[in-house]
Design an enzyme around this catalytic site. Structure first.
Site, PDB file in Angstrom:
ATOM      1  N   HIS A  56     -21.908  -4.101  56.670  1.00 51.21           N
ATOM      2  CA  HIS A  56     -22.865  -5.108  57.139  1.00 51.21           C
ATOM      3  C   HIS A  56     -23.716  -4.534  58.269  1.00 51.21           C
ATOM      4  O   HIS A  56     -23.173  -3.951  59.219  1.00 51.21           O
ATOM      5  CB  HIS A  56     -22.125  -6.347  57.645  1.00 51.21           C
ATOM      6  N   ARG A  99       4.827  -5.499  65.234  1.00 52.20           N
ATOM      7  CA  ARG A  99       4.699  -6.516  66.275  1.00 52.20           C
ATOM      8  C   ARG A  99       3.270  -7.040  66.402  1.00 52.20           C
ATOM      9  O   ARG A  99       2.968  -7.815  67.303  1.00 52.20           O
ATOM     10  CB  ARG A  99       5.184  -5.957  67.619  1.00 52.20           C
ATOM     11  N   HIS A 157     -10.213   0.476  46.833  1.00 52.26           N
ATOM     12  CA  HIS A 157     -10.072  -0.305  48.058  1.00 52.26           C
ATOM     13  C   HIS A 157      -8.620  -0.440  48.504  1.00 52.26           C
ATOM     14  O   HIS A 157      -8.363  -0.661  49.695  1.00 52.26           O
ATOM     15  CB  HIS A 157     -10.685  -1.701  47.873  1.00 52.26           C
ATOM     16  N   ASP A 210     -16.128  -7.712  44.287  1.00 47.37           N
ATOM     17  CA  ASP A 210     -17.040  -7.283  45.355  1.00 47.37           C
ATOM     18  C   ASP A 210     -18.075  -6.324  44.763  1.00 47.37           C
ATOM     19  O   ASP A 210     -18.517  -5.380  45.412  1.00 47.37           O
ATOM     20  CB  ASP A 210     -16.268  -6.619  46.496  1.00 47.37           C
ATOM     21  N   ALA A 224     -18.628   0.259  50.516  1.00 49.92           N
ATOM     22  CA  ALA A 224     -19.673  -0.773  50.578  1.00 49.92           C
ATOM     23  C   ALA A 224     -19.685  -1.546  49.267  1.00 49.92           C
ATOM     24  O   ALA A 224     -20.640  -1.514  48.504  1.00 49.92           O
ATOM     25  CB  ALA A 224     -21.037  -0.134  50.838  1.00 49.92           C
TER      26      ALA A 224
END
Length: 373
Positions: free
Chosen positions: A132, A216, A240, A263, A297
């Site tokens: 982005h 944690r 991905h 995507d 992307a």
């Protein structure tokens, strides 16, 4: 809408299956009209993709007016309904997108049904922006989301829950019928829980554009796995997510909380080479789509390709895999008419061969991809 009988196929479990459609819906018993011979094919509910950036050279952030052109291409990949997706961009891009959707299809058009827009950003974390453009990221505000509603054509919005003021924005969007997703975020598990308390119900591309799960510091990944209210989008394109990661997510989420998405970008259906993702220049190569610095992307994968990868990594059944982008996807957007093969449902079907290659796609009882016998 039309009438059609699909005869001789099998369902995802392998049982013989005939399905009749009349008036664009599945009916019990036979239907009048033409017959499609589905011998040798598996009949699936129409595939639903809730994250589509583009296809066949069309980038929906750069050219949202080409929405209906992109929608006409998607049935070739088995998609019968989808959420066109706009990434972080200039405000006028979102205005143009809503106008294109509100204007409806051109005369004589046929294709996959756009259910409304997915605005992925601009209320996301700069440190997890991915592809982005940083200059278009924005802080949450009532002014920014003025006019964003399901009625106006906004179905999903992805936000980072750690941003100041975002919880009120989430509540406002949910009141307007918008599905709120958590993504592109540095949030702690507690911050994700606060977003869920306000109505967020989805995680955008789990494991990407967010910190990893730590012992944690569970973060968004831990929150997604632990909270039964959250459904997680997963890009199973083989790039991905590592296959072991994908298998682990499957074991934790199962078919009802794992949402298979592509995507996909303008690179889907085209050879390797330079492409666009909004104002960003990207390169498609070897099945990936990346910025010049190597940042992923989006993808160049179709939903059937993702389902093959999901099955290979997890050993799940075809019926389980298909649920992740049919019944689960329909439930996420609150669409009770899609995602199932039962009387009264929309006549949206995807017919595939044994290798999950798309042979025919039917939308509203009409054959929109694949020839008749």
């Amino acid at each position: 809408m039309s009438s059609l009988l699909v005869r001789g196929g099998r369902d995802a479990g392998g049982a013989p299956y005939d399905v009749g459609m009349s008036g664009g819906r599945i009916v019990s018993g036979r239907a009048d009209g033409p017959t499609y011979d589905a011998h040798g094919l598996t009949v699936l509910p129409g595939l639903i993709d809730l994250q589509v950036n583009g296809v066949a050279g069309i980038d929906l952030t750069l050219e949202p007016e080409r929405l209906w052109e992109a929608a006409a291409v998607l049935p070739a990949y088995g998609v019968t309904a989808f959420l066109p997706t706009v990434i972080s961009s200039a405000p006028e891009i979102r205005d143009r997108a809503l106008a294109a959707f509100g204007g409806g299809p051109p005369t004589g058009w046929s294709g996959a049904t756009p259910l409304g827009w997915h605005f992925e950003g601009p209320m996301i974390a700069a440190g997890r922006k991915g592809a982005h453009p940083e200059r278009w990221l924005a802080m949450p505000s009532a002014e920014l989301v003025a006019g964003w509603s399901r009625e106006a054509g906004v179905v999903m919005v992805t936000v980072a829950p750690e941003l100041p003021g975002v919880l009120d924005v989430i509540a406002t969007l949910v009141e307007r019928g918008v599905v709120v997703a958590v993504g592109h975020t540095e949030a702690s598990a507690g911050e994700v829980a606060a977003a869920v308390a306000r109505g967020a119900r989805v995680v955008t591309h789990l494991g990407n554009a967010m910190p990893p799960l730590r012992a944690r510091e569970p973060g968004p990944v831990g929150a997604a796995l632990a909270d039964p209210r959250l459904v997680s989008g997963v890009i199973a394109d083989g790039h991905h997510l590592d296959p072991v990661t994908l298998a682990a997510l499957w074991q934790a989420l199962g078919r009802d909380r794992l949402l298979a998405v592509t995507d996909c970008t303008a690179a889907l259906g085209l050879p390797d080479g330079p492409r666009r993702l909004g104002e960003q220049h990207v390169v498609a190569r070897g099945g990936t789509v990346r910025l010049a610095d190597g940042t992923l992307a989006g993808s160049a994968a179709s939903l059937p390709e993702c389902l093959r990868t999901l099955r290979s990594a997890t050993g799940c059944t075809l019926a389980e895999a298909v649920t992740t982008c049919t019944a689960t996807a329909a439930r996420v957007v609150g669409d009770g008419e899609r995602g199932r093969l039962s009387p009264g449902a929309r006549g949206d079907l995807t017919l595939v061969d044994p290798e999950l290659r798309v042979v025919a796609t039917i939308v509203g009882g009409r054959l929109v991809h694949g020839g008749t016998d």
